[in-house]
Design an enzyme around this catalytic site. Structure first.
Site, short mmCIF file in Angstrom:
data_model
loop_
_atom_site.label_atom_id
_atom_site.label_comp_id
_atom_site.label_asym_id
_atom_site.label_seq_id
_atom_site.Cartn_x
_atom_site.Cartn_y
_atom_site.Cartn_z
CD1 TRP A 1 -3.09 1.47 0.75
CD2 TRP A 1 -1.34 2.46 1.99
NE1 TRP A 1 -3.38 2.71 1.02
CE2 TRP A 1 -2.66 3.25 1.92
CE3 TRP A 1 -0.27 3.00 2.77
CZ2 TRP A 1 -2.51 4.62 2.24
CZ3 TRP A 1 -0.40 4.30 3.02
CH2 TRP A 1 -1.54 5.24 2.90
CG HIS A 2 3.31 2.33 3.15
ND1 HIS A 2 2.51 1.52 3.99
CD2 HIS A 2 3.47 3.58 3.89
CE1 HIS A 2 2.32 2.07 5.21
NE2 HIS A 2 2.63 3.37 5.24
N GLY A 3 3.62 1.74 -1.40
CA GLY A 3 4.31 2.28 -2.62
C GLY A 3 4.53 0.98 -3.49
#
Lengths: 359, 465
Positions: B316-318
């Site tokens: 989700w963060h990247g």
């Protein structure tokens, strides 16, 4: 009660400054920062869709903020006095001198500088009397408390890369007092020893050192506004004598025809008094010199204040600024024919040599 | 537009405040919606269409699920909603990552697509996902008012960097909310604290990281300071943003849940994740971990569930492998803690704090690296395996220059302000406390303004997520 006061104060500050920003007229030029301030951008459909208009509005809103200079001063004060920073925006003050930290040393850029000078030499300067010298930036002479580039490495790299040219070492002839307090440049009135060293190394003579001093006492150098703190005005002195007064000047970019452009004093950059500031090519002709001796200086802005002091030794001095002129165009303006050549750059230019338009 | 900008503070916010508090109550949501859409358009231009599309799509999904509840069509709509929401995120955020990996693994040459990720898509997609799931599972009633629903999704307070607000949390406040001096004033304080965290600490630490990164002759200490500064920077950046969002919410009558709770005082990684980005970890807990069975279906399935959740948290963060490694790293640590270390950590409090800080520090080295090789170089350097000197002049110079900021970062990462507030709330000291709070917050606002006017470093780290 507490929250009521906070609410009221917050509304007063935010809405008050909003209204002031709307009411107060925009400013074209920031005197303290010596730059044009961003104007409100033109609104276009494409600019709205790619949001570029809003990026310009960001710049505009901070550039045109009311009391901008006071706020910048407050920031600088907090940085130095509350946060204990040793520098603000890479600037620090030592013994009244505002000094810039040009860190770190960019080895690639120094090598590029050497390659560019080699190409310049191989293209135009073979078999001529070629001298080169490096002007240390102010930080070279600051105390060891502050961060510095590896000057020894820079000098040794350039000396090694240009070892077939004659090097004139200026470092021993300069100290902090040779530079303006608020500017990057050296003071013309303190260059006596530099002139002597160049004349003895290059074989020209300067006899008339009886200069008349002209002073401008409200000089605000490059760093005056950048530092953000309240600092006193600097003093800019320029020297004249009969030979300098009689010299004629040709500038390919402007109508300048005198060595000093006094109308620059008090404007955005008063240092432009020396030969009218930056220009791709300037010729100074000494009408009283009957020899055919000529000098070409490949230079940055430091030479603007130095060249007038050398003109007595030559019939003509040509100043070439390769930041504003591509090397390939040189043959259109100069016939290289046994002139003396001086390559003279300050360390900041060598450490960011991309700006030299040689390749 | 970012909160920590002159345009937001001295143009956008006063205009919205003036209009919002002048108009009648029935138009307040419309006012917030229009200003939120402008806020997004200001930074993202044409991508506003994606946001509007997401709002409209999920509003209709909600109505359809509600209408066909207990019928097969509701399930079809629900699955469509999940697929389209995740599809939107996949397309804008992950497609080029997949292409890159397919090219690397199968030696193909599929061209990259010219995709720009709209800012905040991860946040608003998770909000709409939570809404659709909650409507389907009957935890919340479907919104019947398009303006209210679009206001919920696009509220400028939390649109681009969270926290992830669930519809159920602000459903009532969307319909009716109270504004008072008390709420507004405490919102202002919270907003200014967030601004200060961002502008005076996170930005300054970011500048230190950038300066140290440019040092040509790095030492072990250089890497150590970068690691500590980056960890603190990301905390102050993100928690500062959350504070600003919560503060703005209060000013307009909304109450968002806390997103951070002093994560660096955690005594285990499990505890850390109860305190860090709470809205994201609770999202994964409620919408992935628990539906998968959580810890109730045996050890193997529990371990599987933890891995899935932490793989997704990282991803989700990247769209990059370092984020996946970062997530899996925490997954492994959480499993070890749950099955091996829990009792030991509970008994050794000082060790457990040091252990947590050390592992969190390592995690952010992984998080901030741009490639796997960079992670290796950084870790080798920090542990002295790269034959580097311990220190050098450049590093000491920057350490001296940023020492106050670093110390402030370390001190304010602990609940020291909360402690002070407690002391000054005693009857004898209340007036002094109020005076300090009023004068301190206004002084901070002026100093922050000065920093913003002369800003050279102001990116929000969590925008890229």
């Amino acid at each position: 009660m507490k929250n009521k006061i906070i609410t009221i104060l917050f509304i007063i500050i935010v809405c008050g400054l909003f209204l002031l920003n709307i009411i107060v007229k925009d400013i074209d030029i920031s005197d303290s920062e010596r730059r044009y301030l961003t104007k409100f951008p033109d609104i276009t459909l494409s600019g709205l869709l790619d949001a570029s208009v809003f990026a310009s509005i960001e710049d505009y809103s901070s550039d045109q903020f009311v009391w901008r200079d006071y706020f910048r001063g407050l920031k600088a004060w907090v940085q130095y006095n509350i946060l204990g920073k040793l520098d603000n925006n890479n600037l620090f003050i030592e013994d009244g001198q505002i000094i810039k930290i040009d860190y770190p040393l960019n080895i690639n850029k120094v090598n590029t500088f050497i390659d560019k000078m080699n190409l310049l030499y191989n293209t135009y300067l073979k078999d001529m009397n070629v001298y080169y010298s490096i002007i240390p930036d102010k930080n070279y002479y600051s105390s060891n408390k502050y961060l510095k580039i590896d000057y020894d490495l820079l000098f040794s790299m350039v000396n090694q890369g240009l070892d077939y040219m004659e090097y004139i070492d200026l470092t021993d002839k300069l100290e902090l007092s040779n530079y303006y307090y608020t500017d990057i440049h050296w003071k013309q009135e303190t260059l006596d020893e530099i002139v002597d060293l160049l004349s003895s190394s290059m074989g020209f003579k300067i006899k008339d050192k009886d200069y008349k001093r002209h002073e401008f006492t409200e000089f605000k150098g490059t760093y005056y506004g950048q530092i953000g703190l309240k600092v006193p005005f600097d003093k800019l002195t320029y020297l004249t004598n009969d030979i300098i007064d009689a010299a004629s000047v040709y500038d390919i970019e402007s109508k300048l025809n005198t060595v000093y452009e006094e109308s620059s004093l008090g404007k955005m950059d008063s240092y432009d008094v020396f030969l009218g500031g930056s220009s791709a090519l300037i010729e100074i002709t000494n009408n009283s010199n009957t020899s055919k001796k000529e000098l070409i200086i490949f230079r940055d802005s430091f030479s603007s204040s130095l060249a007038p002091l050398l003109i007595e030794g030559y019939k003509k001095i040509t100043l070439v600024d390769l930041r504003y002129m591509n090397m390939n165009l040189l043959s259109d303006y100069i016939t290289f024919d046994n002139q003396d050549i001086l390559i003279l750059y300050n360390t900041s230019i060598i450490n960011s040599s991309d700006m030299l338009k040689i390749f | 537009m970012v909160f920590s900008s002159i345009t937001f503070l001295y143009y956008f916010l006063p205009i919205v405040l003036i209009i919002y508090f002048i108009i009648p109550n029935k138009f307040k949501n419309l006012c917030l919606l229009i200003s939120s859409l402008f806020f997004y358009f200001y930074g993202e231009g044409k991508f506003l269409i994606i946001l509007l599309l997401s709002c409209l799509m999920n509003f209709i999904y909600g109505l359809l699920i509600d209408k066909y509840r207990n019928k097969k069509l509701a399930k079809i709509v629900f699955i469509t909603a999940i697929v389209t929401n995740i599809g939107l995120l996949m397309y804008f955020k992950y497609l080029n990552f997949f292409i890159d990996n397919i090219n690397n693994i199968f030696n193909t040459n599929i061209p990259f697509l010219n995709i720009v990720m709209p800012i905040g898509i991860s946040f608003f997609t998770f909000q709409t996902l939570s809404y659709v799931v909650d409507v389907y599972t009957n935890k919340v009633k479907a919104s019947k008012n398009l303006i209210d629903f679009c206001t919920y999704v696009s509220l400028f307070f939390q649109l681009i960097a969270g926290p992830i607000v669930r519809y159920s949390d602000i459903d009532d406040e969307l319909k009716k909310r109270k504004c008072s001096f008390d709420e507004f004033g405490s919102g202002v304080i919270r907003f200014i604290i967030g601004l200060a965290k961002k502008v005076l600490i996170a930005n300054e630490l970011g500048s230190l990281v950038s300066l140290l990164g440019n040092i040509p002759d790095k030492a072990i200490l250089t890497y150590l300071i970068i690691a500590v500064s980056e960890t603190l920077q990301i905390y102050f950046d993100f928690s500062g943003y959350s504070d600003m969002a919560i503060g703005l919410g209060k000013m307009f009558g909304f109450h968002f849940l806390e997103n951070f709770n002093y994560p660096f005082i955690a005594k285990s990684i499990t505890d850390f994740w109860r305190r860090w980005h709470i809205s994201l970890s609770s999202f994964f807990r409620d919408y992935v971990y628990i539906p998968l069975g959580g810890s109730r279906k045996g050890i193997l399935k529990h371990i599987r569930n933890i891995f899935i959740v932490w793989f997704l948290t990282g991803f989700w963060h990247g769209a990059a492998w370092n984020f996946i490694i970062w997530g899996v790293y925490f997954g492994i640590l959480l499993i070890i803690e749950k099955y091996l270390l829990k009792d030991f950590l509970d008994k050794h409090r000082i060790f457990s704090h040091i252990y947590t800080l050390f592992l969190v520090l390592i995690s952010f080295i992984i998080f901030n690296s741009e490639s796997l090789s960079e992670i290796v170089v950084f870790l080798k350097s920090i542990f002295g395996f790269n034959n580097l000197p311990f220190s050098n002049f450049s590093t000491i110079y920057y350490l001296r220059s940023y020492l106050v900021v670093l110390l402030c970062g370390i001190i304010f990462a602990t609940p020291v302000v909360k402690y002070w507030q407690k002391i000054f709330s005693k009857p004898k000291l209340r007036y002094i406390g109020s005076f300090l709070e009023i004068s301190g917050s206004m002084l901070l606002l002026i100093i922050i303004t000065a920093f913003l006017i002369d800003a050279s470093f102001n990116p929000f780290l969590y925008f890229r997520f």
